[in-house]
Design an enzyme around this catalytic site. Structure first.
Site, PDB file in Angstrom:
ATOM      1  NE  ARG A  82       9.895  98.822 -20.096  1.00 19.72           N
ATOM      2  CZ  ARG A  82      10.949  99.632 -20.311  1.00 19.72           C
ATOM      3  NH1 ARG A  82      12.168  99.127 -20.171  1.00 19.72           N
ATOM      4  NH2 ARG A  82      10.673 100.761 -20.420  1.00 19.72           N
TER       5      ARG A  82
ATOM      6  CE  LYS B  94       8.211  98.462 -23.352  1.00 13.04           C
ATOM      7  NZ  LYS B  94       7.036  99.271 -23.509  1.00 13.04           N
TER       8      LYS B  94
ATOM      9  CG  HIS C  49       4.051  97.129 -15.093  1.00 14.91           C
ATOM     10  ND1 HIS C  49       5.195  96.974 -15.949  1.00 14.91           N
ATOM     11  CD2 HIS C  49       3.657  98.189 -15.433  1.00 14.91           C
ATOM     12  CE1 HIS C  49       5.362  97.892 -16.532  1.00 14.91           C
ATOM     13  NE2 HIS C  49       4.550  98.881 -16.440  1.00 14.91           N
TER      14      HIS C  49
ATOM     15  NE  ARG D 187       8.552  99.644 -15.793  1.00 12.56           N
ATOM     16  CZ  ARG D 187       9.758 100.097 -16.208  1.00 12.56           C
ATOM     17  NH1 ARG D 187      10.923  99.642 -15.703  1.00 12.56           N
ATOM     18  NH2 ARG D 187       9.913 100.939 -17.190  1.00 12.56           N
TER      19      ARG D 187
ATOM     20  CG  HIS E 238       9.912 105.593 -18.611  1.00 15.36           C
ATOM     21  ND1 HIS E 238       9.383 105.936 -17.433  1.00 15.36           N
ATOM     22  CD2 HIS E 238       9.390 104.221 -18.690  1.00 15.36           C
ATOM     23  CE1 HIS E 238       8.652 105.041 -16.781  1.00 15.36           C
ATOM     24  NE2 HIS E 238       8.468 104.182 -17.579  1.00 15.36           N
TER      25      HIS E 238
ATOM     26  CE1 TYR F 259       5.059 104.231 -11.890  1.00 21.61           C
ATOM     27  CE2 TYR F 259       6.649 105.172 -13.373  1.00 21.61           C
ATOM     28  CZ  TYR F 259       5.895 104.217 -13.081  1.00 21.61           C
ATOM     29  OH  TYR F 259       6.067 103.046 -13.844  1.00 21.61           O
TER      30      TYR F 259
END
Length: 331
Positions: free
Chosen positions: A170, A194, A277, A280, A303, A312
């Site tokens: 990210r 995150k 993004h 990404r 994730h 994806y």
């Protein structure tokens, strides 16, 4: 969005945000979004059509029908399903927390539901487009050799583009990188994602080389602009440790990175993809197209749920279907 009209609502939201920041370790994007969503809810509940007692905090008085009315009003306004779902998550998070804190005896959001968002197929670039992006960045490096400052900025951008595509990290993670996070010998980079979750992501030879050239030849030039200071260009953390530096010598911020990637992608002239993004998305799709398994891609992207990564696979299947339709005589 301004603070809710009732001080108690503002206080409740502020306390919940503190819980998200310090106990849940949510990202700044998450807690800012949830705060805005809850302010929207409080304003709706306190509105003249709500019937809520204006002498009481609207969030304390809300019941299931109030929440359903809120969702219905947003749906009628044409709000995207993804936004509806996020606002529902904010409400569920808040009311669950309020009940645990003893601020409410019930949780009116338990029976609340909203349509699941349809996964959006992200824009991706073709391998040839990525090569042109890197080629343009290399040409800029060559063209600026006689201008040390512009040459340093060109080396930085080339390294940034290579890193984002090689790792799929990210943009906030790229901004937060420190020099010591790169292990050039093993060709891996340590990333803080995150929820303060740390992961190690591999990178290829071109990205590792571009980063080393930037660190050796470009970064010292920009670092001298504010040598020894803690100045930043829109991101947290001391300049001395930062992997990427802005034009003024401070840590390169997220907005700066977006601007540089946006400009580079727009320069290609044949893609609607914009922003970090997109790189990404492209990295994830190319990994899957190349035979990587979904679990490995999940780990690389950071994730927490495999369902997030599965979008994806839809991209790759759509591309496979389109190639089949164009190539097979009986498609």
């Amino acid at each position: 969005m301004p603070e809710p009209s009732h001080p108690a609502d503002a206080a409740r939201i502020e306390a919940f945000v503190e819980h998200l920041r310090h106990e849940r370790h949510s990202s700044e994007h998450t807690w800012r979004s949830y705060a805005a969503d809850l302010r929207h809810l409080a304003d709706h509940l306190a509105g003249p059509a709500s019937g809520t007692n204006c002498d009481a905090a609207a969030l304390d008085m809300a019941d299931l029908e109030d929440l359903r009315g809120w969702l219905a009003a947003m749906a009628a306004s044409g709000l995207a399903r993804g936004t509806l779902t996020r606002r529902l998550s904010a409400a569920r998070g808040y009311f669950g927390w309020a009940r645990r804190q003893g601020l409410r005896e019930d949780d009116p959001s338990l029976r609340l539901s909203a349509p699941a968002p349809k996964p959006a197929l992200p824009a991706v670039l073709q391998p040839g487009q990525m090569e042109r992006l890197f080629q343009t960045a290399r040409h800029r490096v060559e063209d600026t050799v006689d201008d040390p400052r512009q040459h340093a900025l060109a080396l930085r951008d080339a390294a940034l583009f290579e890193l984002l595509y090689a790792t799929g990290i990210r943009v906030s993670e790229a901004s937060g990188l420190d020099v010591d996070d790169l292990d050039a010998e093993r060709r891996v980079v340590r990333v803080l994602g995150k929820g303060d979750r740390e992961r190690t992501v591999p990178l290829g030879v071109p990205a590792a080389h571009a980063l080393q050239v930037w660190l050796r030849l470009g970064r010292p030039v920009l670092a001298r602009a504010h040598e020894g200071s803690a100045h930043t260009d829109g991101a947290r953390g001391p300049t001395q440790a930062a992997m990427f530096l802005g034009a003024r010598g401070g840590r390169m911020g997220v907005r700066q990175m977006r601007e540089r990637v946006d400009r580079a992608l727009a320069g290609l002239g044949d893609t609607s993809a914009r922003g970090p993004h997109a790189l990404r998305h492209t990295a994830a799709t190319h990994l899957l197209d190349g035979g990587a398994d979904l679990r490995s891609v999940q780990e690389v992207l950071g994730h927490s749920s495999l369902r997030t990564t599965q979008v994806y696979t839809h991209v790759s299947i759509d591309r496979l279907r389109e190639g089949y339709r164009q190539a097979h005589p009986r498609a």
